[in-house]
Design a protein around this motif. Sequence first.
Motif, PDB file in Angstrom:
ATOM      1  N   THR A  25       0.798  -1.225   0.000  1.00  0.00           N
ATOM      2  CA  THR A  25       0.000   0.000   0.000  1.00  0.00           C
ATOM      3  C   THR A  25       0.832   1.276   0.000  1.00  0.00           C
ATOM      4  O   THR A  25       0.288   2.352  -0.179  1.00  0.00           O
ATOM      5  N   CYS A  26       2.142   1.156   0.255  1.00  0.00           N
ATOM      6  CA  CYS A  26       2.963   2.376   0.322  1.00  0.00           C
ATOM      7  C   CYS A  26       4.372   2.061  -0.146  1.00  0.00           C
ATOM      8  O   CYS A  26       4.750   0.882  -0.239  1.00  0.00           O
ATOM      9  N   PRO A  27       5.175   3.081  -0.437  1.00  0.00           N
ATOM     10  CA  PRO A  27       6.529   2.832  -0.948  1.00  0.00           C
ATOM     11  C   PRO A  27       7.370   1.938  -0.039  1.00  0.00           C
ATOM     12  O   PRO A  27       8.169   1.134  -0.531  1.00  0.00           O
ATOM     13  N   LEU A  28       7.185   2.067   1.278  1.00  0.00           N
ATOM     14  CA  LEU A  28       8.010   1.261   2.183  1.00  0.00           C
ATOM     15  C   LEU A  28       7.672  -0.229   2.108  1.00  0.00           C
ATOM     16  O   LEU A  28       8.491  -1.073   2.457  1.00  0.00           O
ATOM     17  N   THR A  81       7.449  -1.850  -0.590  1.00  0.00           N
ATOM     18  CA  THR A  81       8.329  -2.407  -1.633  1.00  0.00           C
ATOM     19  C   THR A  81       9.702  -2.727  -1.044  1.00  0.00           C
ATOM     20  O   THR A  81      10.347  -3.683  -1.461  1.00  0.00           O
ATOM     21  N   LYS A 120       8.099  -2.869  -7.686  1.00  0.00           N
ATOM     22  CA  LYS A 120       7.465  -1.601  -8.055  1.00  0.00           C
ATOM     23  C   LYS A 120       6.064  -1.525  -7.447  1.00  0.00           C
ATOM     24  O   LYS A 120       5.272  -2.463  -7.566  1.00  0.00           O
ATOM     25  N   LEU A 121       5.793  -0.379  -6.851  1.00  0.00           N
ATOM     26  CA  LEU A 121       4.481  -0.192  -6.218  1.00  0.00           C
ATOM     27  C   LEU A 121       3.370   0.025  -7.240  1.00  0.00           C
ATOM     28  O   LEU A 121       2.264  -0.496  -7.085  1.00  0.00           O
ATOM     29  N   ASN A 122       3.672   0.779  -8.283  1.00  0.00           N
ATOM     30  CA  ASN A 122       2.603   1.123  -9.243  1.00  0.00           C
ATOM     31  C   ASN A 122       2.092  -0.099 -10.000  1.00  0.00           C
ATOM     32  O   ASN A 122       0.907  -0.194 -10.314  1.00  0.00           O
ATOM     33  N   HIS A 155      -6.997   4.110   0.042  1.00  0.00           N
ATOM     34  CA  HIS A 155      -7.028   3.897   1.489  1.00  0.00           C
ATOM     35  C   HIS A 155      -8.298   4.420   2.153  1.00  0.00           C
ATOM     36  O   HIS A 155      -8.476   4.270   3.363  1.00  0.00           O
ATOM     37  N   GLN A 174       9.023   5.008  -6.895  1.00  0.00           N
ATOM     38  CA  GLN A 174       7.866   4.325  -6.293  1.00  0.00           C
ATOM     39  C   GLN A 174       6.691   5.300  -6.198  1.00  0.00           C
ATOM     40  O   GLN A 174       6.843   6.401  -5.663  1.00  0.00           O
ATOM     41  N   TYR A 175       5.567   4.892  -6.693  1.00  0.00           N
ATOM     42  CA  TYR A 175       4.363   5.726  -6.643  1.00  0.00           C
ATOM     43  C   TYR A 175       3.136   4.832  -6.834  1.00  0.00           C
ATOM     44  O   TYR A 175       3.283   3.728  -7.344  1.00  0.00           O
ATOM     45  N   PRO A 225      13.147   3.618  -1.529  1.00  0.00           N
ATOM     46  CA  PRO A 225      12.708   4.581  -0.511  1.00  0.00           C
ATOM     47  C   PRO A 225      13.478   4.406   0.798  1.00  0.00           C
ATOM     48  O   PRO A 225      13.739   3.272   1.225  1.00  0.00           O
TER      49      PRO A 225
END
Lengths: 92, 378
Positions: free
Chosen positions: A29-32, A34, A53-55, B158, B340-341, B357
Motif C-alpha cells: 500500500t505504500c513505498p516502504l 516495496t 514496483k508499487l505502481n 485507502h 515508487q508511486y 525509498p
Amino acid sequence: MRYFWIFCWTIGVLFAGEKIAVIEVSGMTCPLCTVAVKHSLKKTPGVLKAKVKLNTKKATVRFRDDLNTSSLLEAVKKAGYEGKILSITPAD
Amino acid sequence: MQRRDFLKTLSIAAAAGLAGGTAPLLAAESAYESEEKISREKRRFRVRYSFDLKNPEDKGPYPARLWNPMPYQAHWQNVRILNFKGNYDHWNLNDDNAYDVSILYADWKKSAQPKTLQIEMEIETRYRRVPLEAIEAASKRNLPIPAEVRRFLKPTAHIPTDGKVKAKADELTRGVSDHFEKVKRIYDWVTEVTFRDPKVIGCGVGDAGKMMNSGYFGGKCTDISSLFVALLRAAGIPAREVFGIRLGRSHYSKALGKADKKGFADISTWQHCRAEYYIPGIGWVPSDPADITKLELVENRKYDDPRVRELKQRYLHSWEMNWVGFNWGRDFILSPQPAQYPINMLGYPYAEVEEEPLNYYFPKEFAYRITSQEITKR
C-alpha cells in the motif's frame, strides 16, 4: 566421498543458469512496502537481484535456477504480503 | 560531481491581517487552560530540518532524491520566513500534484559525498476554531456542496466509501438529514470505538477499509483520522485528513505536545494527522478524533472522563495550534515522479536512494532531524 559432493555442489553453483521471475505482489500500500518485499527476497539464498514496483504491484527477481521458486513466494509472505508467480523466463 | 551551495531566503507572507493582542503563554503543567483564553493567542516557532541522506546499502557512490512536505498558508498558520541550503545539485519548490501539496524537492547526482540539506522556517500559528453555533446555522441551510469540494467525497485506495464503511455510515446516520448532525454521530462513534495502539509504527498507514473489515480499531492518528474521513465521505460529507507535525507545548496536556523549559523540542517523530470536514456555508471545519485516544492512553483516562469529554467537545470543531499542517494529499504522485508511486501520504519527508525509498519512520536511519524552538513574544 565428502569432497566429491562439495565439488559437485560447487560445479552446480558455478554453472547453474539464471532465471527471471515476475511475481504479482498483493497487499502493498505504500513505498516502504516495496522495501520490505525487496529485502526479504534478497535474503533468500539463490536470489541475485530483486526489484519491486508499487505502481505495478510486481516484483522482478533474478535467481539461480537451482532455487526452488516456492521459496520466492515464501519470502514475499515473510514480508507480510501475498505473491503469485506470473512468469519465469531464462535470463539473458 | 558539480557541487553547489544555495542559500535562499524567502519572505513568504507578511503578518498582514494577523494584528491583535498576544496573550501570554503559561506553562499548563497541571491544569489545562480555557479554550477562550488560548484562542486569543498567536504563537511563533523556529523549525529546523537537517538532512544527511544515507545509502541503505552503505557501499560506493549513490544518487539521492528528496521530497519534503512544506506547510500550506492559511489564516491560522503562516510561514513568515523560509531559508534553506545544502549541497544538492537541483532543487525546486513545487505543488505539481493532484492535491497541490507544497514540496521542497532536492536531488543529488551519484557521488560518495554526503547529501545534506538544512531548512529553517519561522512559523506563526493561531488557535483555529469554528463556533458551533455558526456550524449549526450553516448546516440547517442545507446548501449545495461546491464543485471544487466534491472531490473530497470520492474514495481513494485507502479511503473506501463502499462495503462495510458505507454500511456503518448508513447505520450511524439513519434518519438524519442535517449534515452537522451526521458529523457528530460519526465523530461520537469513531472516538468511542477507536483506541491508540502504541505498537503501530509512525502515524499508521491509514487504511480505513482494512480497519472496518478487520474490526480492529486500534491505531494511530492517520488510522483513526482516515476512518473518520471514510465514514464521513460515505455519509455524503466532504472530509479529508490533514498531515502535519506538532511544534511544541500543548496548553491542554503534555500528551498532545511538550517542550523543555526554554520551549525547545526535538520533533523528528512528532508527525500528526488531523481531519477536516466541510459544511456548505461555513467551509472546512477542523477536527482531531485521534488525539482523544492519545489523551486516554497517555493520561490513562476512560472515554467518559470529564477531561476526555472536554477535549472531545473542543476537537469536534477546533485545533490547538501547537502544530502546523502540510497537506491533505492521499494516494497521489509526487513531482518530479519518484521510482515508487503513488505515495500513501506525505506527512514525513520522502526520499529515494538508488530508487529505493528510505525508511521515513526512522529519522536516524534516513537520516533527518527536526527541531522546534518556540519564540512567541511574551
